[in-house]
Enzyme design. Structure first.
Site, PDB file in Angstrom:
ATOM      1  CD1 TRP A 125      -2.632   1.673   0.440  1.00 23.98           C
ATOM      2  CD2 TRP A 125      -2.050   1.861   2.597  1.00 23.98           C
ATOM      3  NE1 TRP A 125      -3.354   2.719   0.979  1.00 23.98           N
ATOM      4  CE2 TRP A 125      -3.019   2.853   2.304  1.00 23.98           C
ATOM      5  CE3 TRP A 125      -1.550   1.766   3.896  1.00 23.98           C
ATOM      6  CZ2 TRP A 125      -3.478   3.751   3.261  1.00 23.98           C
ATOM      7  CZ3 TRP A 125      -2.013   2.666   4.846  1.00 23.98           C
ATOM      8  CH2 TRP A 125      -2.961   3.644   4.525  1.00 23.98           C
ATOM      9  CG  ASP A 206      -1.592  -2.341   7.843  1.00 19.95           C
ATOM     10  OD1 ASP A 206      -2.586  -2.260   8.578  1.00 19.95           O
ATOM     11  OD2 ASP A 206      -1.448  -1.616   6.831  1.00 19.95           O
ATOM     12  CB  ALA A 208      -6.000  -2.748   6.741  1.00 14.62           C
ATOM     13  CE  LYS A 241     -10.326  -0.419   3.742  1.00 14.13           C
ATOM     14  NZ  LYS A 241      -9.409   0.663   4.174  1.00 14.13           N
TER      15      LYS A 241
END
Length: 392
Positions: A125, A206, A208, A241
């Site tokens: 990302w 991470d 996410a 999300k």
């Protein structure tokens, strides 16, 4: 003094929003910005979130600060969601943050007090490197993705990390890798844990997209495995999300220490990063998450809504792979069924991505990343035909 400034380059992903909005073609498709969409094309507010907000409105009596670490009740509730019920909770400290990006920012800022180098997967990302640079960390890239197979190149990844120096920070995607959708297997995670221990590397995971891959607990397996084996680690998680509360900016930063005392000292240092970065995190989204996690019935209902989103993404992946197989008479795109989460690299060049936008009204990032959740079922064949056309 402002005349000395130069305009920064536009964000390649966010700039797609305005370009898509200005496109008047009725059959345009937005696969750029990374938000979940349902079959109608909307990013819905979950019913469990609506109910939690109703309860919050009825019971909240103050808007005063909680403190740099956020709501302690949220922090207590989020730990088992990420680390499981068997987590070494005495060695874990959690801080509420403004989204996953806020968690990454304060954790990298904290890590910069301990090390000067961070290893980031190639690709990753885009904001990972931007935050690391802002934290004055030297960025090294390790190979992660094999474009020829559209799968993880674990031997190359492992070989690169074997050259890392003791104390280096290593960024890892916990699940649903962005932008490729290609994840490590459990066996590979276990091998990676061996390497992190042997080389004395500090992992920053991470997480996410928990719940968008194989399931809520399945997607946390890597974090939980590493936590059971590593003496120290850092984790950044996002509620954007899986709770669908993107604009409410809710996330969490975690530190795992060798001992409870060392974890407490690390937590205090991370709090100082929060203090200078944003002082206090916003409360609304965290309060919503806390209410859902603390109520057994609401928690079960939220898991069901999350499973609906996950299943839709999995169905779209399957439909895409099958459509490509029919159109190309090959298994070249079967990786779409194996990959996880909202994103995959579809294997187009920058010029081909521009053609998809200009000729077909299909908006995707220049590197070929698509947000699979942006597709509708009746758009799959149209998208596949366009990709095959521009690739010749």
């Amino acid at each position: 003094m402002f005349e000395k400034l130069q305009a920064p380059p536009p964000d390649k992903i966010l700039s797609l929003i305005s370009a898509y909005a200005e496109d008047t073609r009725p059959n345009k498709i937005d696969l750029g910005v990374g938000v979940y969409r349902d079959e109608t094309g909307a990013t819905p507010v979950l019913e469990t979130v609506r109910e939690a907000e109703r309860r919050l409105l009825a019971t909240q009596k103050t808007k005063s600060y909680f403190g740099m670490g956020g709501d302690p009740a949220f922090c207590r509730a989020i730990v088992p969601l990420i680390f499981g019920t068997d987590a070494p909770s005495d060695r874990i400290r959690a801080l509420q943050t403004p989204g996953g990006s806020g968690a990454l920012s304060i954790l990298m800022g904290f890590a910069a007090k301990l090390t000067k180098r961070i290893h980031i997967p190639d690709p990753s990302w885009g904001n990972h490197a931007a935050i690391a640079k802002h934290s004055r960390l030297e960025i090294l890239r390790y190979p992660y993705f094999d474009a020829a197979t559209s799968r993880v190149n674990f031997p190359a990844m492992k070989a690169a990390l074997e050259k890392a120096e003791a104390g280096d920070l290593v960024l890892l995607h916990g699940c649903c890798h962005n932008p490729t959708g290609a994840d490590l297997s459990r066996e590979e995670w276990s091998e990676l844990a061996d390497l992190l221990i042997e080389k004395k590397l500090l992992a920053l995971v991470d997480l996410a997209y928990q719940g968008f891959g194989d399931g809520l607990d399945e997607d946390a397996w890597a974090v939980r495995h590493l936590a059971s084996r590593l003496p120290e680690m850092l984790v950044a998680s996002s509620c954007s999300k899986n709770f669908g509360i993107y604009r409410d900016r809710t996330g969490a930063a975690f530190v795992l220490g060798k001992t409870s005392q060392e974890a407490a000292v690390a937590e205090a240092q991370v709090m100082m990063e929060a203090r200078t970065g944003y002082s206090m995190p916003p409360d609304h989204g965290a309060a919503v998450v806390r209410i859902i996690l603390e109520d057994e019935a609401l928690y079960a209902a939220w898991r069901a809504e999350l499973e609906t989103m996950r299943s839709r993404i999995a169905d779209l992946r399957r439909g895409l792979a099958e459509s490509f197989r029919r159109r190309t008479n090959s298994a070249a795109y079967d990786f779409l069924m194996e990959s996880r989460g909202m994103f995959s690299l579809i294997g187009v060049t920058e010029e081909q991505a521009k053609r998809l936008r200009s000729e077909f009204g299909i908006y995707l990032v220049d590197d070929g990343r698509i947000n699979i959740a942006g597709l509708k079922e009746d758009q799959i064949d149209t998208f596949v035909e366009a990709v095959v056309t521009v690739k010749g």
